[in-house]
Design a protein around this motif. Structure first.
Motif, PDB file in Angstrom:
ATOM      1  N   PHE A 213       0.840  -1.191   0.000  1.00  0.00           N
ATOM      2  CA  PHE A 213       0.000   0.000   0.000  1.00  0.00           C
ATOM      3  C   PHE A 213       0.877   1.242   0.000  1.00  0.00           C
ATOM      4  CE2 PHE A 213       0.528  -1.737   4.231  1.00  0.00           C
ATOM      5  CZ  PHE A 213       1.085  -0.674   4.935  1.00  0.00           C
ATOM      6  N   THR A 214       0.339   2.334  -0.536  1.00  0.00           N
ATOM      7  CA  THR A 214       1.050   3.607  -0.477  1.00  0.00           C
ATOM      8  C   THR A 214       0.898   4.174   0.931  1.00  0.00           C
ATOM      9  OG1 THR A 214      -0.902   4.791  -1.309  1.00  0.00           O
ATOM     10  CG2 THR A 214       0.767   4.139  -2.936  1.00  0.00           C
ATOM     11  N   VAL A 215       1.808   5.083   1.287  1.00  0.00           N
ATOM     12  CA  VAL A 215       1.813   5.674   2.627  1.00  0.00           C
ATOM     13  C   VAL A 215       1.540   7.162   2.504  1.00  0.00           C
ATOM     14  CG1 VAL A 215       3.252   6.088   4.658  1.00  0.00           C
ATOM     15  CG2 VAL A 215       3.414   3.908   3.429  1.00  0.00           C
ATOM     16  N   PRO A 216       0.635   7.712   3.276  1.00  0.00           N
ATOM     17  CA  PRO A 216      -0.214   7.057   4.256  1.00  0.00           C
ATOM     18  C   PRO A 216      -1.461   6.473   3.585  1.00  0.00           C
ATOM     19  CG  PRO A 216      -0.518   9.416   4.422  1.00  0.00           C
ATOM     20  CD  PRO A 216       0.507   9.174   3.341  1.00  0.00           C
ATOM     21  N   PHE A 217      -1.734   5.204   3.839  1.00  0.00           N
ATOM     22  CA  PHE A 217      -2.819   4.499   3.158  1.00  0.00           C
ATOM     23  C   PHE A 217      -4.198   5.013   3.567  1.00  0.00           C
ATOM     24  CE2 PHE A 217      -5.435   0.431   2.836  1.00  0.00           C
ATOM     25  CZ  PHE A 217      -5.692   0.586   1.492  1.00  0.00           C
ATOM     26  N   VAL A 218      -4.458   5.139   4.846  1.00  0.00           N
ATOM     27  CA  VAL A 218      -5.785   5.548   5.309  1.00  0.00           C
ATOM     28  C   VAL A 218      -5.992   7.057   5.147  1.00  0.00           C
ATOM     29  CG1 VAL A 218      -7.335   5.631   7.318  1.00  0.00           C
ATOM     30  CG2 VAL A 218      -5.970   3.585   6.863  1.00  0.00           C
TER      31      VAL A 218
ATOM     32  N   GLY B  81      -0.614  16.180  -6.407  1.00  0.00           N
ATOM     33  CA  GLY B  81       0.753  16.329  -6.877  1.00  0.00           C
ATOM     34  C   GLY B  81       1.749  15.361  -6.264  1.00  0.00           C
ATOM     35  N   LYS B  82       1.345  14.624  -5.257  1.00  0.00           N
ATOM     36  CA  LYS B  82       2.258  13.677  -4.603  1.00  0.00           C
ATOM     37  C   LYS B  82       2.150  12.303  -5.252  1.00  0.00           C
ATOM     38  CE  LYS B  82       3.858  16.465  -1.522  1.00  0.00           C
ATOM     39  NZ  LYS B  82       5.218  16.916  -1.542  1.00  0.00           N
ATOM     40  N   SER B  83       3.246  11.554  -5.159  1.00  0.00           N
ATOM     41  CA  SER B  83       3.312  10.186  -5.668  1.00  0.00           C
ATOM     42  C   SER B  83       3.944   9.296  -4.614  1.00  0.00           C
ATOM     43  CB  SER B  83       4.161  10.107  -6.941  1.00  0.00           C
ATOM     44  OG  SER B  83       3.598  10.860  -7.982  1.00  0.00           O
ATOM     45  N   ASP B  84       3.589   8.030  -4.649  1.00  0.00           N
ATOM     46  CA  ASP B  84       4.227   7.032  -3.808  1.00  0.00           C
ATOM     47  C   ASP B  84       4.138   5.704  -4.538  1.00  0.00           C
ATOM     48  OD1 ASP B  84       5.635   6.097  -1.585  1.00  0.00           O
ATOM     49  OD2 ASP B  84       3.805   5.618  -0.467  1.00  0.00           O
ATOM     50  N   ARG B  85       4.987   4.772  -4.120  1.00  0.00           N
ATOM     51  CA  ARG B  85       4.989   3.453  -4.748  1.00  0.00           C
ATOM     52  C   ARG B  85       5.222   2.395  -3.703  1.00  0.00           C
ATOM     53  NH1 ARG B  85       9.880   2.930  -8.811  1.00  0.00           N
ATOM     54  NH2 ARG B  85       8.725   4.641  -9.694  1.00  0.00           N
ATOM     55  N   PHE B  86       4.782   1.180  -4.039  1.00  0.00           N
ATOM     56  CA  PHE B  86       5.103   0.029  -3.206  1.00  0.00           C
ATOM     57  C   PHE B  86       5.496  -1.113  -4.118  1.00  0.00           C
ATOM     58  CE2 PHE B  86       0.452  -0.131  -3.724  1.00  0.00           C
ATOM     59  CZ  PHE B  86       0.228  -1.441  -4.118  1.00  0.00           C
ATOM     60  N   THR B  87       6.264  -2.040  -3.556  1.00  0.00           N
ATOM     61  CA  THR B  87       6.776  -3.184  -4.305  1.00  0.00           C
ATOM     62  C   THR B  87       6.515  -4.440  -3.495  1.00  0.00           C
ATOM     63  OG1 THR B  87       8.528  -1.797  -5.231  1.00  0.00           O
ATOM     64  CG2 THR B  87       8.850  -4.172  -5.360  1.00  0.00           C
TER      65      THR B  87
END
Length: 172
Positions: free
Chosen positions: A111-116, A122-128
């Motif tokens: 899940f991306t942070v913060p998930f809840v 404009g923000k990005s996040d990734r998970f692997t």
């Protein structure tokens, strides 16, 4: 016959009709056969459809991403909306959860942070993660009440699949 052609072409992912604002599968799901890595690029609120509660313009299971068992999977989300958004790969339950609090991640850290709470515009996040078990899951926004509001797609992990792919079922 003309009405069927754009849907057929979108389903196989080789061509986007002129003026089509939705990414075709080859634009947001990539497969590297050498590293056996599937990369999924999601945009929250790519368009205003469903109040912006969409991934790449798709909602309520209108796309199914298929991943080979054992593949490395990288999911990246960018938020283009003034609302907060996130994405997590979660277990399917009888009722779509309203928020990430009620969702169980399918894999550790999926899940991306913060998930809840979600990410701002404009923000990005990734998970692997490694697709270490077969099954069908949801790519779900964890911000309440976006999940129950339709901000989810399917992801299946399939033994014997040769490459990552996506099937879009939205009627065009």
């Amino acid at each position: 016959m003309m009405g069927l052609w754009p849907r057929l072409v979108l389903a196989i992912g080789t061509f986007a009709p002129a003026g089509d604002r939705h990414p075709i599968p080859s634009e947001w799901v990539h497969w590297d056969p050498v590293t056996k890595t599937a990369s999924i690029t999601l945009v929250a609120a790519q368009e205003p459809r469903n109040g912006g509660w969409n991934f790449n313009g798709l909602t309520s299971g209108e796309a199914t991403v298929t991943i080979p068992l054992g593949a490395k999977v990288v999911v990246e989300l960018t938020n283009r909306d003034s609302n907060l958004h996130s994405v997590g790969l979660v277990e399917i339950t009888p009722i779509v959860p309203s928020s990430g609090d009620a969702a169980k991640p399918a894999f550790q850290g999926s899940f991306t942070v913060p998930f809840v709470q979600g990410m701002p515009r404009g923000k990005s996040d990734r998970f692997t993660f490694t697709a270490s078990r077969a099954g069908r899951f949801w790519l779900l926004c964890g911000v309440a009440p976006h999940g129950v509001g339709g901000m989810w797609l399917y992801l299946t992990i399939v033994k014997g699949a040769k490459a990552a792919s996506v099937r879009v079922t939205r009627a065009r």
